[in-house]
Each structure stands twice: as C-alpha cells, then as structure tokens.
Design a protein around this motif. Structure first.
Motif, short mmCIF file in Angstrom:
data_model
loop_
_atom_site.label_atom_id
_atom_site.label_comp_id
_atom_site.label_asym_id
_atom_site.label_seq_id
_atom_site.Cartn_x
_atom_site.Cartn_y
_atom_site.Cartn_z
N GLY A 89 65.86 51.71 22.56
CA GLY A 89 64.42 51.97 22.60
C GLY A 89 63.81 51.95 21.21
O GLY A 89 64.51 51.76 20.20
N ILE A 129 88.95 51.57 32.76
CA ILE A 129 88.86 52.04 31.37
C ILE A 129 90.12 52.79 30.94
O ILE A 129 90.49 52.81 29.77
N SER A 179 74.27 58.98 18.01
CA SER A 179 72.88 59.06 17.54
C SER A 179 72.66 60.08 16.40
O SER A 179 71.77 59.85 15.56
N THR A 209 85.49 54.04 35.14
CA THR A 209 84.46 53.61 34.18
C THR A 209 84.07 54.70 33.19
O THR A 209 83.23 54.47 32.32
N HIS A 210 84.66 55.90 33.30
CA HIS A 210 84.33 56.99 32.38
C HIS A 210 85.58 57.53 31.70
O HIS A 210 86.62 57.66 32.33
N SER A 211 85.41 57.90 30.42
CA SER A 211 86.47 58.62 29.72
C SER A 211 85.81 59.81 29.03
O SER A 211 84.68 59.70 28.56
N ALA A 246 66.35 51.61 18.05
CA ALA A 246 67.73 52.11 18.00
C ALA A 246 68.41 51.72 19.30
O ALA A 246 67.75 51.47 20.31
N GLU A 296 67.52 50.80 29.44
CA GLU A 296 68.95 50.58 29.56
C GLU A 296 69.16 49.07 29.57
O GLU A 296 68.35 48.34 30.15
N GLY A 310 72.19 51.99 25.89
CA GLY A 310 70.85 52.54 25.95
C GLY A 310 70.14 52.13 24.66
O GLY A 310 70.77 51.91 23.63
N GLY A 319 72.48 52.35 21.48
CA GLY A 319 73.81 52.97 21.48
C GLY A 319 74.63 52.28 22.56
O GLY A 319 74.28 52.30 23.73
N LEU A 320 75.72 51.68 22.12
CA LEU A 320 76.48 50.78 23.00
C LEU A 320 77.86 51.39 23.25
O LEU A 320 78.45 51.98 22.35
N GLU A 368 76.33 52.75 17.38
CA GLU A 368 74.90 53.03 17.30
C GLU A 368 74.26 51.99 16.39
O GLU A 368 74.89 51.52 15.43
N PHE A 387 64.81 60.54 22.35
CA PHE A 387 64.63 60.14 20.96
C PHE A 387 64.11 58.71 20.81
O PHE A 387 64.00 58.19 19.70
N THR A 388 63.83 58.03 21.95
CA THR A 388 63.19 56.71 21.86
C THR A 388 62.02 56.65 22.84
O THR A 388 62.03 57.29 23.89
N HIS A 428 77.25 61.70 21.32
CA HIS A 428 76.86 60.30 21.08
C HIS A 428 76.86 60.06 19.57
O HIS A 428 77.03 61.00 18.78
C1 FA5 Z 1 73.46 57.47 24.72
O1 FA5 Z 1 74.53 57.98 24.44
C2 FA5 Z 1 72.38 57.26 23.75
N1 FA5 Z 1 72.68 57.97 22.53
C3 FA5 Z 1 72.21 55.76 23.49
C4 FA5 Z 1 70.98 55.44 22.72
C5 FA5 Z 1 71.06 55.28 21.36
C6 FA5 Z 1 69.75 55.29 23.36
C7 FA5 Z 1 69.92 54.98 20.61
C8 FA5 Z 1 68.61 55.00 22.66
C9 FA5 Z 1 68.70 54.83 21.27
P1 FA5 Z 1 74.19 56.95 27.18
O2 FA5 Z 1 74.52 58.34 27.57
O3 FA5 Z 1 73.56 56.08 28.24
O4 FA5 Z 1 73.20 56.91 25.93
O5 FA5 Z 1 75.49 56.20 26.66
C10 FA5 Z 1 75.43 54.92 26.04
C11 FA5 Z 1 76.56 54.01 26.54
O6 FA5 Z 1 77.81 54.67 26.40
C12 FA5 Z 1 76.46 53.70 28.03
O7 FA5 Z 1 75.62 52.61 28.26
C13 FA5 Z 1 77.89 53.35 28.36
O8 FA5 Z 1 78.16 52.02 27.98
C14 FA5 Z 1 78.68 54.28 27.45
N2 FA5 Z 1 79.19 55.48 28.13
C15 FA5 Z 1 78.51 56.60 28.49
N3 FA5 Z 1 79.33 57.51 29.02
C16 FA5 Z 1 80.56 56.99 28.99
C17 FA5 Z 1 81.87 57.47 29.38
N4 FA5 Z 1 82.08 58.68 29.87
N5 FA5 Z 1 82.94 56.65 29.17
C18 FA5 Z 1 82.74 55.43 28.64
N6 FA5 Z 1 81.56 54.91 28.25
C19 FA5 Z 1 80.48 55.70 28.43
#
Ligand code: FA5
Length: 345
Positions: A290, A329, A176, A207-209, A311, A262, A288, A313-314, A216, A256-257, A174
């Motif tokens: 927080g 995707i 972060s 929906t996943h890659s 923080a 979500e 995600g 993470g989008l 962030e 970390f938050t 991530h």
């Molecule tokens: C995180 O990665 C946290 N670091 C986000 C965060 C940051 C939370 C700061 C709090 C504070 P998560 O694993 O949910 O969270 O991933 C964040 C976003 O990444 C998801 O909402 C989704 O939009 C995208 N995502 C996650 N996995 C994948 C994937 N394999 N392919 C594409 N998009 C993805």
C-alpha cells in the motif's frame, strides 16, 4: 689340516647355496647368522686356531678370510636382488592411479529459502533498493504503535503475537518495524528492502508456519504514488516468475498503508485457469502492500505533505512454494536432505 680345509670349503658351499636360495631379506639374515655367526662352523675353526702351528694358523687364516669374503659378496649380491624385488612389489601394491575418478564428497549448500530470499532481494537491488536489517525481538512501539496500530486496537489481532516472557518485548510479527528503524536512521528519500524472520502464533499447516520469512520493501520520495507501487511489483513479478506473469491488486486493509492491497500473482500451476493449488481462483496471494500512511511518516518526523511512498511485505515461503512447485510449507522446515538437495543451485 686338510680336514679343516675341506670343512671350510664345505661350509662355504653351503653358505653360497643358501644365499642364492634365500627368498626374502629375512631368510637372508638367517643365512648370514648360520654362515658367519658365533656358532657357525667357521667361527668354531677360528676359535681353535690357538692349538695350531704357526704355518697352519697362517694357512687356515687365509682360507677363512677367503671364505668369508666369498660369503659376504654372495650375501650382498643376493641382498641387492631381494631388496629390488621387494621394492617393486611394494610399488605395485601401493600404486596410485592418478587417472582414477575422485571420490565425491558431499558439500553443503544454501537452504532453498535462502536462495529464494537472495534472488528476491537481488531483483529489488537491481531496481535501486538497498538492504536494511533489524532485530527479531522488538518493542511494541516499533512493531505496532509507530505503524499506526495503537494499544488495544482490533487490528492487532490480525497478527497473533508471541511475547517474550517477563519483559515488555515481543517477537516481531512482520518486517514492517524495520521501515520505521530505517527511516529513523537516514533522511529521505529512501529505497530499502528488509529480509528477515518473523513470528506469529499461527498453526503449522500446509500454508502457515509460526516462524517464516518476509521481505519488506519501502520507498519514500517526492511524488511517489500507488502507480509506482503497481509498476514496481509488476516488474518484480515478471522478473521472478517470467515475462508473461500478471499481478492482481485486491483492496485490503493495513493500519500503516492507505490505500492498501493484497497482491496476487497468476497461479504457476494452472496459469489462471483454476486448480487445487490456488483454491480454483487462478491466483495466489504473495504479499500485502500500500501507500505509506501519513501517520507513519509523522511518527519519524517526516512531513507527509512533502514526502510520500509505498511499502510492501512479501512472504518468502509463499513465493518459494509458487516458484518451486512445493505444495506444503512444512517441507522447507523438516530438513529432509532428499527434499533440500533437490534445490541445489
Ligand atoms: C503483513 O505482515 C504486512 N506487514 C505486510 C505489509 C507490509 C503490508 C508493508 C503493507 C505494507 P500479512 O500479515 O498479510 O501482512 O503477511 C504478509 C505475507 O506474509 C502474506 O501475504 C503471506 O505471503 C505471508 N504470511 C503471512 N502469514 C504467514 C504464515 N503463518 N506462514 C507463512 N507465510 C505467511
């Protein structure tokens, strides 16, 4: 003598006729060789002049010079005409139509994900954030431990990690870890957004890659609360998806938050009614978020009694899918020009 004179007259007539009839400059060069060259009748007459009397030589010489003069000027006149005509033909053949429409060249353009990431970052810059960046190959400390995820903690399994073979390094799961790097690099307050690629052992499906992009966000200041996070993200969603856009926060868990959420936006397709694109829920998860956990502030030596923040993470692909109406995707990564050209800005 009279015989020679009429030979000269005859050769002159022939040469003048041929010069006038020559159709090209190449024909004209042949006429010149036939009329004035070494084997021409007049050259033969000149060669035999030695056997003539003084008077005859003078007379024949005069006739030859006269004839040569006439032939030369006929050749020159015709040469002028032919050269002009050939130039006209060349100009007509090679004419350039300056009013003709130009040939269209294909030029490259940014990838739709690049355009999307730029747009998202611009929205946060408009709110006073600045851009920070960090490495894609990370240490365990930055990716996990400094974010309050100790070794062997079950929270690690939420993000299945790719390790760099033969080293202690990993591909960041991530963006972060750049929160931590950015806080180490300056004193509070801080407002940063961090665009970048991240890596996970996730399946490659609709929906996943296994490689995707995150942005962030981190804000730490005096007196920042969860309400500031909600206000910031609601403003972002309205700017990104339109003034009627709503945001929903669902309780979640990130190490970390605290508290963590979500964040969902109303489904673009059905605007909340429920459809196949949003799994009938009417909402789409995009990030995600927080309030920054006190242990993260402590990891970089900032006093959590003084400083607080939020923080988020989008996922850029997920936002792009919503904003552009892309159902899979994988289309972003297959490099089909017909698909990519559709998003040319
Ligand atoms: C995180 O990665 C946290 N670091 C986000 C965060 C940051 C939370 C700061 C709090 C504070 P998560 O694993 O949910 O969270 O991933 C964040 C976003 O990444 C998801 O909402 C989704 O939009 C995208 N995502 C996650 N996995 C994948 C994937 N394999 N392919 C594409 N998009 C993805």
């Amino acid at each position: 003598m009279t015989e020679t004179a009429s030979l000269i007259a005859e050769a002159t007539r022939t040469a003048l006729d041929e010069a006038r009839a020559a159709a090209t400059l190449a024909d004209l060069r042949e006429v010149r060789v036939r009329a004035l060259g070494r084997k021409a009748p007049m050259s033969r007459v000149r060669a035999q002049m030695g056997s003539l009397s003084e008077d005859e030589r003078r007379e024949i010489g005069r006739l030859l010079n006269e004839a040569r003069g006439m032939i030369e000027s006929a050749l020159a006149a015709r040469e002028g005409e032919l050269a002009a005509r050939e130039q006209e033909e060349t100009l007509a053949r090679d004419r350039i139509d300056v009013s003709a429409p130009g040939r269209r060249r294909d030029v490259g353009h940014p990838h739709p994900l690049t355009l999307m990431a730029d747009r998202i970052v611009d929205i946060f810059i408009g709110m006073g954030f600045r851009v920070a960046e960090g490495p894609e190959v990370e240490t365990d400390w930055y990716n996990f431990q400094a974010l309050n995820i100790p070794p062997d903690h079950p929270a690690r399994s939420m993000q299945d990690t790719m390790h760099v073979e033969g080293t202690d390094l990993l591909m960041r799961t991530h963006t972060s870890p750049v929160q931590v790097r950015a806080m180490q690099a300056q004193d509070p307050p801080i407002y940063v957004v961090v665009p970048g690629r991240v890596y996970r052992r996730d399946p490659f499906d609709a929906t996943h890659s296994p490689v995707f992009q995150q942005i962030e966000g981190l804000a730490v200041d005096k007196g920042l609360s969860f309400a500031d996070l909600k206000g910031t993200l609601a403003a972002f969603a309205r700017e990104m998806f339109g003034p009627r856009q709503r945001v929903r926060f669902r309780p979640s868990y990130f190490q970390f938050t605290e508290p963590s959420a979500e964040v969902d936006v109303l489904c673009m397709n059905c605007e909340g009614a429920g459809c196949s694109a949003c799994g009938r829920s009417g909402w789409i998860e995009i990030m995600g978020a927080g309030s920054v956990h006190p242990n993260v502030l402590k990891a970089v030596g900032w006093d959590p009694e003084v400083w607080s923040g939020f923080a988020f993470g989008l996922g850029v692909e997920r936002v792009a899918m919503r904003a552009l109406g892309v159902r899979d995707i994988r289309w972003f990564y297959e490099n089909d020009q017909r698909f990519l050209a559709g998003f040319h800005a």
